[in-house]
Design a protein around this motif. Structure first.
Motif, PDB file in Angstrom:
ATOM      1  N   GLY A 185       0.790  -1.221   0.000  1.00 52.22           N
ATOM      2  CA  GLY A 185       0.000   0.000   0.000  1.00 52.22           C
ATOM      3  C   GLY A 185       0.825   1.276   0.000  1.00 52.22           C
ATOM      4  N   LEU A 186       2.144   1.153   0.127  1.00 53.20           N
ATOM      5  CA  LEU A 186       2.966   2.365   0.090  1.00 53.20           C
ATOM      6  C   LEU A 186       3.130   2.863  -1.349  1.00 53.20           C
ATOM      7  CD1 LEU A 186       5.920   1.554   2.544  1.00 53.20           C
ATOM      8  CD2 LEU A 186       3.794   2.801   3.009  1.00 53.20           C
ATOM      9  N   SER A 187       3.323   4.159  -1.462  1.00 53.46           N
ATOM     10  CA  SER A 187       3.658   4.694  -2.778  1.00 53.46           C
ATOM     11  C   SER A 187       5.114   4.328  -3.069  1.00 53.46           C
ATOM     12  CB  SER A 187       3.507   6.209  -2.787  1.00 53.46           C
ATOM     13  OG  SER A 187       4.506   6.771  -1.972  1.00 53.46           O
ATOM     14  N   THR A 188       5.525   4.426  -4.299  1.00 52.67           N
ATOM     15  CA  THR A 188       6.910   4.077  -4.643  1.00 52.67           C
ATOM     16  C   THR A 188       7.879   4.981  -3.882  1.00 52.67           C
ATOM     17  OG1 THR A 188       6.684   5.482  -6.573  1.00 52.67           O
ATOM     18  CG2 THR A 188       6.471   3.112  -6.929  1.00 52.67           C
ATOM     19  N   ALA A 189       7.505   6.238  -3.704  1.00 50.30           N
ATOM     20  CA  ALA A 189       8.400   7.166  -3.011  1.00 50.30           C
ATOM     21  C   ALA A 189       8.563   6.774  -1.551  1.00 50.30           C
ATOM     22  CB  ALA A 189       7.860   8.593  -3.122  1.00 50.30           C
ATOM     23  N   ASP A 190       7.426   6.470  -0.890  1.00 47.88           N
ATOM     24  CA  ASP A 190       7.492   6.068   0.513  1.00 47.88           C
ATOM     25  C   ASP A 190       8.244   4.759   0.662  1.00 47.88           C
ATOM     26  OD1 ASP A 190       6.084   8.285   1.126  1.00 47.88           O
ATOM     27  OD2 ASP A 190       4.144   7.281   1.283  1.00 47.88           O
ATOM     28  N   ALA A 191       7.987   3.852  -0.254  1.00 50.78           N
ATOM     29  CA  ALA A 191       8.639   2.545  -0.187  1.00 50.78           C
ATOM     30  C   ALA A 191      10.146   2.713  -0.334  1.00 50.78           C
ATOM     31  CB  ALA A 191       8.099   1.635  -1.287  1.00 50.78           C
ATOM     32  N   ARG A 192      10.537   3.643  -1.178  1.00 54.60           N
ATOM     33  CA  ARG A 192      11.961   3.874  -1.399  1.00 54.60           C
ATOM     34  C   ARG A 192      12.655   4.282  -0.097  1.00 54.60           C
ATOM     35  NH1 ARG A 192      13.698   7.610  -6.295  1.00 54.60           N
ATOM     36  NH2 ARG A 192      12.708   5.831  -7.279  1.00 54.60           N
ATOM     37  N   VAL A 193      12.036   5.231   0.612  1.00 53.18           N
ATOM     38  CA  VAL A 193      12.608   5.703   1.868  1.00 53.18           C
ATOM     39  C   VAL A 193      12.745   4.544   2.849  1.00 53.18           C
ATOM     40  CG1 VAL A 193      12.216   7.198   3.861  1.00 53.18           C
ATOM     41  CG2 VAL A 193      11.664   8.004   1.543  1.00 53.18           C
ATOM     42  N   LYS A 194      11.694   3.764   2.941  1.00 53.12           N
ATOM     43  CA  LYS A 194      11.668   2.650   3.893  1.00 53.12           C
ATOM     44  C   LYS A 194      12.699   1.580   3.533  1.00 53.12           C
ATOM     45  CE  LYS A 194       8.154  -0.257   6.131  1.00 53.12           C
ATOM     46  NZ  LYS A 194       8.402   0.029   7.545  1.00 53.12           N
ATOM     47  N   VAL A 195      12.818   1.300   2.242  1.00 56.82           N
ATOM     48  CA  VAL A 195      13.799   0.303   1.801  1.00 56.82           C
ATOM     49  C   VAL A 195      15.202   0.774   2.159  1.00 56.82           C
ATOM     50  CG1 VAL A 195      14.931  -0.707  -0.227  1.00 56.82           C
ATOM     51  CG2 VAL A 195      12.435  -0.724  -0.054  1.00 56.82           C
ATOM     52  N   LEU A 196      15.471   2.033   1.905  1.00 56.99           N
ATOM     53  CA  LEU A 196      16.814   2.557   2.200  1.00 56.99           C
ATOM     54  C   LEU A 196      17.127   2.449   3.679  1.00 56.99           C
ATOM     55  CD1 LEU A 196      16.818   5.647  -0.173  1.00 56.99           C
ATOM     56  CD2 LEU A 196      18.320   3.649  -0.315  1.00 56.99           C
ATOM     57  N   GLU A 197      16.147   2.827   4.509  1.00 57.67           N
ATOM     58  CA  GLU A 197      16.354   2.724   5.960  1.00 57.67           C
ATOM     59  C   GLU A 197      16.676   1.297   6.367  1.00 57.67           C
ATOM     60  OE1 GLU A 197      12.759   4.141   7.718  1.00 57.67           O
ATOM     61  OE2 GLU A 197      13.265   6.260   7.359  1.00 57.67           O
ATOM     62  N   GLU A 198      15.864   0.393   5.821  1.00 60.98           N
ATOM     63  CA  GLU A 198      16.006  -0.986   6.256  1.00 60.98           C
ATOM     64  C   GLU A 198      17.321  -1.601   5.761  1.00 60.98           C
ATOM     65  OE1 GLU A 198      12.356  -3.090   5.934  1.00 60.98           O
ATOM     66  OE2 GLU A 198      13.173  -4.914   6.877  1.00 60.98           O
ATOM     67  N   VAL A 199      17.693  -1.246   4.540  1.00 60.96           N
ATOM     68  CA  VAL A 199      18.947  -1.777   3.992  1.00 60.96           C
ATOM     69  C   VAL A 199      20.122  -1.263   4.816  1.00 60.96           C
ATOM     70  CG1 VAL A 199      20.532  -1.724   2.024  1.00 60.96           C
ATOM     71  CG2 VAL A 199      18.103  -2.127   1.653  1.00 60.96           C
ATOM     72  N   LYS A 200      20.033   0.003   5.221  1.00 60.25           N
ATOM     73  CA  LYS A 200      21.096   0.565   6.056  1.00 60.25           C
ATOM     74  C   LYS A 200      21.152  -0.180   7.383  1.00 60.25           C
ATOM     75  CE  LYS A 200      21.304   5.162   4.102  1.00 60.25           C
ATOM     76  NZ  LYS A 200      20.710   6.512   4.123  1.00 60.25           N
ATOM     77  N   ALA A 201      19.978  -0.403   7.958  1.00 59.01           N
ATOM     78  CA  ALA A 201      19.909  -1.099   9.245  1.00 59.01           C
ATOM     79  C   ALA A 201      20.502  -2.492   9.136  1.00 59.01           C
ATOM     80  CB  ALA A 201      18.459  -1.174   9.705  1.00 59.01           C
ATOM     81  N   LEU A 202      20.343  -3.090   7.989  1.00 58.55           N
ATOM     82  CA  LEU A 202      20.861  -4.446   7.795  1.00 58.55           C
ATOM     83  C   LEU A 202      22.362  -4.455   7.504  1.00 58.55           C
ATOM     84  CD1 LEU A 202      17.997  -5.892   5.566  1.00 58.55           C
ATOM     85  CD2 LEU A 202      18.573  -6.642   7.876  1.00 58.55           C
ATOM     86  N   GLY A 203      22.913  -3.258   7.349  1.00 55.35           N
ATOM     87  CA  GLY A 203      24.339  -3.174   7.063  1.00 55.35           C
ATOM     88  C   GLY A 203      24.689  -3.569   5.644  1.00 55.35           C
ATOM     89  N   LEU A 204      23.699  -3.476   4.743  1.00 57.89           N
ATOM     90  CA  LEU A 204      23.961  -3.871   3.352  1.00 57.89           C
ATOM     91  C   LEU A 204      24.099  -2.654   2.443  1.00 57.89           C
ATOM     92  CD1 LEU A 204      21.418  -6.827   3.237  1.00 57.89           C
ATOM     93  CD2 LEU A 204      23.915  -6.987   3.315  1.00 57.89           C
ATOM     94  N   PHE A 205      24.013  -1.480   3.047  1.00 54.28           N
ATOM     95  CA  PHE A 205      24.106  -0.255   2.262  1.00 54.28           C
ATOM     96  C   PHE A 205      25.575   0.102   2.044  1.00 54.28           C
ATOM     97  CE2 PHE A 205      24.344   4.347   1.882  1.00 54.28           C
ATOM     98  CZ  PHE A 205      23.364   4.603   0.941  1.00 54.28           C
ATOM     99  N   VAL A 206      25.920   0.446   0.812  1.00 55.56           N
ATOM    100  CA  VAL A 206      27.320   0.758   0.516  1.00 55.56           C
ATOM    101  C   VAL A 206      27.530   2.261   0.398  1.00 55.56           C
ATOM    102  CG1 VAL A 206      29.245   0.390  -1.058  1.00 55.56           C
ATOM    103  CG2 VAL A 206      27.602  -1.456  -0.645  1.00 55.56           C
ATOM    104  N   LYS A 207      26.828   2.870  -0.528  1.00 56.66           N
ATOM    105  CA  LYS A 207      26.984   4.315  -0.711  1.00 56.66           C
ATOM    106  C   LYS A 207      25.883   4.851  -1.620  1.00 56.66           C
ATOM    107  CE  LYS A 207      29.983   3.702  -4.715  1.00 56.66           C
ATOM    108  NZ  LYS A 207      31.085   4.169  -5.514  1.00 56.66           N
ATOM    109  N   GLU A 208      25.817   6.181  -1.689  1.00 54.13           N
ATOM    110  CA  GLU A 208      24.908   6.786  -2.663  1.00 54.13           C
ATOM    111  C   GLU A 208      25.639   7.910  -3.392  1.00 54.13           C
ATOM    112  OE1 GLU A 208      21.752   8.298  -0.038  1.00 54.13           O
ATOM    113  OE2 GLU A 208      22.444  10.318  -0.578  1.00 54.13           O
ATOM    114  N   GLU A 209      25.219   8.137  -4.641  1.00 53.48           N
ATOM    115  CA  GLU A 209      25.843   9.192  -5.453  1.00 53.48           C
ATOM    116  C   GLU A 209      24.748   9.982  -6.156  1.00 53.48           C
ATOM    117  OE1 GLU A 209      27.948   6.896  -8.319  1.00 53.48           O
ATOM    118  OE2 GLU A 209      29.722   6.676  -7.056  1.00 53.48           O
ATOM    119  N   ASP A 210      25.079  11.235  -6.475  1.00 55.08           N
ATOM    120  CA  ASP A 210      24.156  11.973  -7.332  1.00 55.08           C
ATOM    121  C   ASP A 210      24.222  11.376  -8.732  1.00 55.08           C
ATOM    122  OD1 ASP A 210      23.220  13.663  -5.446  1.00 55.08           O
ATOM    123  OD2 ASP A 210      24.677  15.261  -5.867  1.00 55.08           O
TER     124      ASP A 210
END
Length: 882
Positions: free
Chosen positions: A312-337
RNA sequence: GGGCGCAUAGCUCAGCGGUAGAGCAUUACCUUCACACGGUAGGGGUCGCAGGUUCGAUCCCUGCUGCGCCCACCA
């Protein structure tokens, strides 16, 4: 008596009614005249006439009026388009104001509302076309959803289907989550934005501390991943091919596959594959038989295929949540413009999602082949030719055309489904039922496909559906192929290409022989006009303010081939003045009793002045004719303008005044008749461009019953007379030279002066003598004498004209310092010119290689310049002696 | 990334291998008997920059700069 100032508002409505009532716009399918046909690009039925319309329809009307006057049997086919998405949106918005959605009403009730809206506002654009003076054959007006055209569209689809050129497929399409429909590639607008690229680690299954890092711009789609692709030549990942990796969050295992899509030099070289939400991934998925997991519903919210917390989340909301969760899982590497383009719906303005749905497709690549050929071999010609390239480029890369739209307003697709999903493609429900009966062996309930066709699927057959197709009507035989299609380049793909493909397929012939592509109208700063910028120029407002003729003339005069045009109001004003000028010229003629004379023969005239204007009129007529034949509208407008104002008003009528006020009755009569005759030709040559004022003057000046718009276009080329031209051209040149001299010398208008012509030839002497009274009046001279002696000129104001020098003896009037300055300047100019010419003529290479004509020309110029220099020196000498 | 187009007078635009054009704006003069929505006469441009082809380039070719558009891609 004509009113002092032309009043467009009073005339336009009256004249248009006369035209329309008399049937002057009607084609005559039974006549033996040569047919000429233009199909109107049907404007949106609920639309408003904007400046681009005004341009395209002015051009078409100019062509059509011209061809009609040339004696063709002209059909300019009127009509409007139902414009699926646009119209549905308008009505939905209106309903939304009352808090109603179309779903509240249901399909049937909603469509009733749309028809109501169409009935209420559909007449507007048609009324505006009439205001513009468009000479459309109104009784033949069609609408893309009227009965005959509905039948044509159904037959179009069924035939294509039965010939194997239409198919149903589950594919990724551009999905508009706001409108909830598929849209075509062309309806998607790419906008530049600075987005982000995120890097995540996916754990390799069975290897506790090995990861593969992927880069993505759309983290929320990871729930739809069904593989990670790498290049089979990428040493980093080679050994992982065939193994599984684990998607973060949902912890689903997906294979690592080798695919050409993965480019080792881009990102990390490893790409997550989401076949249901990316066009490239879709292809990868097909190659590797990957599952396609659709994670979005029709409104672009996450669906039941994602973990509970994300549904039920919009793609934008889901994106934020996915990023948070991936970071929490320690699987986040980096982000770039990451600079990127994002697709938006050109109607809805929302982000377009690639979405997996069942849609109907037309096999456009197959149809395109012939459509390319006919332009290659010249059976269709683009004017200007450069547009052919654009056409080819698109046609050679054409993709299957998705023709189904999940809308309600439009042609509902003639496909009926049985309970088992088997479908029957037939022109109506009875035929489908019959087929179903055969197929099932018993009566089964059928339901029609709820979708409608892309608007362009119906407008693509416009050139023949309007003529009665699929029936073989006499109109169809007579007017197809049409002569020319006039349109802006923005719909070459949308419409022109589709008409060519479908015309060739169904009619076995091109829909039109010429495609005239005109410019886009922009604002004064060169920007595209759009409502959001607030720079829209309403053509009707300009029409109200300056008259429709002025508006049309402006548009036609700007319609040069090649580039976009900017609309400036001052230009409209200028051409309004032109319309008034013509009006006043006619008024002047009327005041001087200029009437057509019985037995008037423009070839047998005594007055040189009249011979001259007849020749000039003939030449102007020729220029307008040629320009219109070549679609050079600006040249046609300019030729008419120059002749009417610069030649007829500025010179002929001025020359005519002494004759009108004089007492040579024969000359007076001839001049009156000639003025009337020439005025008529001006009305004729300008009528295609400015129909209202010309028609009004045509009827008023001679009380004619035959309308100007039905009057034959004349070929006057055998009235062009070089000798007649030369004589008056010489006189005009002389007058201009004297005026110029006078003005430069600051000689008061009231000063009485005598002119001497020194060194004139016998012919020039004769001319001077013959036109002495005219020259005296127009150049404001006391007398005009001939002289061969320099002594006659006591002063020295002089200019070289032709073979002679014009001398104004001005002792006592002349400003010696000023004249010296002028002569010095002139001398400088001449010396420079002589230097240049001598240099060139002394160059052997030039004399040897340049065309003889050019060399002779330059020699003559040199001689003239030298003679002028001598005379200037003489003048200087005389000046010194003063 | 691929393609197309445009750069000419203050503005909007024509044009074109051999004297740079129009409309509007501007300056001066003219309440002249069709028209001040008029008339007459002017001023104003090394035709984006640099090379090349040519006897000669604003025009053809190449490159550059600036602007615009279209298409594609974008992990």
């Amino acid at each position: 008596m004509l009113e002092k100032v032309y009043d467009p508002a009073a005339v336009e409505t009256k004249i248009y009614e006369q035209w329309e009532k008399s049937g002057a716009f009607a084609c005559h399918p039974d006549s033996d005249k040569e047919p000429y046909c233009i199909m109107i690009p049907p404007p949106n039925v609920t639309g408003n006439l904007h400046i681009g319309h005004a341009l395209t329809f002015s051009i078409q009307d100019t062509l059509v009026r011209y061809q009609r006057m040339k004696g063709k049997d002209v059909l300019w086919q009127p009509g409007t388009d139902h414009a699926g998405i646009a119209t549905q949106m308008v009505v939905e918005r209106l309903l939304a104001k009352e808090g109603i959605s179309r779903h509240d009403l249901g399909r049937e009730k909603f469509l009733e509302k749309v028809w109501e809206w169409k009935a209420k506002s559909g007449g507007q654009i048609v009324g505006q076309l009439r205001r513009l003076g468009a000479s459309l054959d109104w009784p033949r007006e069609r609408f893309t959803m009227d009965e005959g055209l509905c039948r044509a569209v159904r037959q179009e689809f069924v035939t294509l289907y039965k010939d194997g050129l239409v198919y149903r497929a589950k594919r990724l399409v551009n999905w508009d989550p706001y409108l909830q429909t598929a849209v075509s590639d062309l309806e998607v607008e790419q906008r530049e934005t600075v987005g982000k690229m995120w890097y995540f680690k996916y754990a390799v299954e069975g290897e506790s501390d090995r990861f593969i890092t992927i880069a993505t711009t759309r983290p929320e789609t990871l729930f739809g991943d069904t593989a990670v692709a790498v290049s089979d030549e990428d040493e980093r990942y080679k050994d992982l091919i065939g193994k599984n990796v684990i998607i973060p969050i949902c912890n689903r295992a997906i294979p690592v596959v080798a695919d050409e899509h993965a480019d080792p030099t881009k990102g990390t070289g490893a790409v997550k594959i989401t076949p249901a939400h990316d066009f490239n991934d879709f292809e990868v998925g097909k190659r590797h038989n990957l599952p396609m997991i659709n994670i979005l519903d029709s409104t672009a919210h996450l669906n039941e295929n994602v973990p509970e917390a994300y549904r039920g989340l919009s793609t934008a909301d889901a994106r934020v949540k996915v990023l948070e969760e991936v970071k929490a899982l320690g699987l986040f590497v980096k982000e770039e413009d990451n600079p990127m383009t994002i697709p938006y719906g050109d109607r809805s303005g929302v982000v377009i999602e690639p979405w997996l749905t069942d849609q109907w497709f037309v096999d456009a690549p197959k149809l395109a082949k012939k459509a390319i050929e006919v332009v290659e071999d010249g059976r269709i010609q683009f004017v200007p030719k450069a547009w052919e390239k654009t056409y080819f480029e698109w046609m050679r890369n054409i993709q299957p055309w998705c023709v189904s739209r999940q809308l309600w307003w439009g042609h509902q697709i003639p496909v009926w489904y049985g309970p088992d999903g088997h479908y029957f493609v037939e022109e109506n429900v009875d035929l489908a039922q019959a087929e179903a009966d055969k197929y099932y062996g018993k009566r089964m309930e059928l339901t029609q496909d709820p979708d409608v066709f892309d608007t362009w699927f119906s407008s693509g057959i416009w050139p023949f559906s309007t003529l009665g197709w699929p029936d073989n009507t006499k109109e169809l035989q007579r007017y197809y192929p049409t002569n020319v299609l006039v349109t802006g380049f923005d719909i070459i793909f949308f419409w022109v290409a589709r008409m060519v493909m479908l015309g060739l397929y169904f009619m076995k012939d091109v829909p039109f022989r010429t495609v005239y592509i005109h410019a886009l109208v922009r604002d004064e700063q060169g920007r595209k006009m759009s409502k959001s910028k607030g720079n829209v120029v309403d053509p009707m407002v300009l029409g109200d303010k300056y008259g429709i003729d002025a508006l049309r003339f402006t548009l036609i005069a700007m319609a040069a081939q090649g580039r976009d045009v900017c609309m400036s109001e001052s230009r409209v004003e200028g051409y309004r003045n032109f319309v008034t000028k013509i009006w006043n010229a006619a008024r002047f003629c009327e005041m001087n009793e200029c009437k057509l004379a019985d037995g008037y023969d423009p070839k047998a005239l005594n007055q040189p002045l009249n011979r001259w204007i007849v020749s000039k009129a003939a030449a102007a007529m020729g220029k307008v004719t040629t320009a219109l034949d070549e679609y050079k509208f600006n040249e046609a407008a300019e030729a008419g303008y120059q002749f009417a104002w610069g030649t007829f008003c500025d010179w002929y009528l001025e020359f005519a005044k002494p004759l009108f006020f004089g007492d040579d009755e024969a000359a007076k009569a001839e001049t009156r008749a000639t003025a009337a005759w020439v005025l008529d030709r001006i009305l004729m040559m300008l009528h295609p461009i400015i129909p209202f004022v010309t028609e009004e003057l045509w009827s008023k000046t001679e009380n004619r019953k035959q309308m100007l718009m039905l009057t034959a276009w004349e070929d006057l080329h055998d009235l062009v007379n070089a000798e007649a031209d030369e004589e008056l051209d010489w006189v005009i040149g002389l007058i201009s030279a004297v005026r110029s001299l006078r003005s430069e010398m600051n000689i008061a208008p009231s000063a009485k002066i005598t002119m001497y012509l020194q060194g004139a030839t016998a012919e020039e002497a004769r001319r001077l003598d013959a036109f002495k009274p005219l020259i005296k009046t127009l150049a404001r001279l006391e007398t005009a004498e001939l002289s061969t002696s320099a002594d006659d000129a006591k002063g020295a104001a002089q200019t070289v004209f032709g073979t002679a020098a014009v001398l104004l003896p001005l002792a006592g009037v002349i400003d010696v310092a000023k004249e010296t300055e002028r002569l010095t300047k002139e001398k400088e100019k001449l010396t420079k010119e002589i230097g240049g010419l001598e240099g060139r003529l002394n160059n052997e290479a030039f004399v040897a290689k340049a065309p003889e004509k050019v060399v002779a020309e330059q020699r003559a110029r040199l001689a003239d310049a030298k003679a002028a220099l001598v005379k200037t020196d003489e003048a200087m000498a005389r000046l010194k002696a003063l």
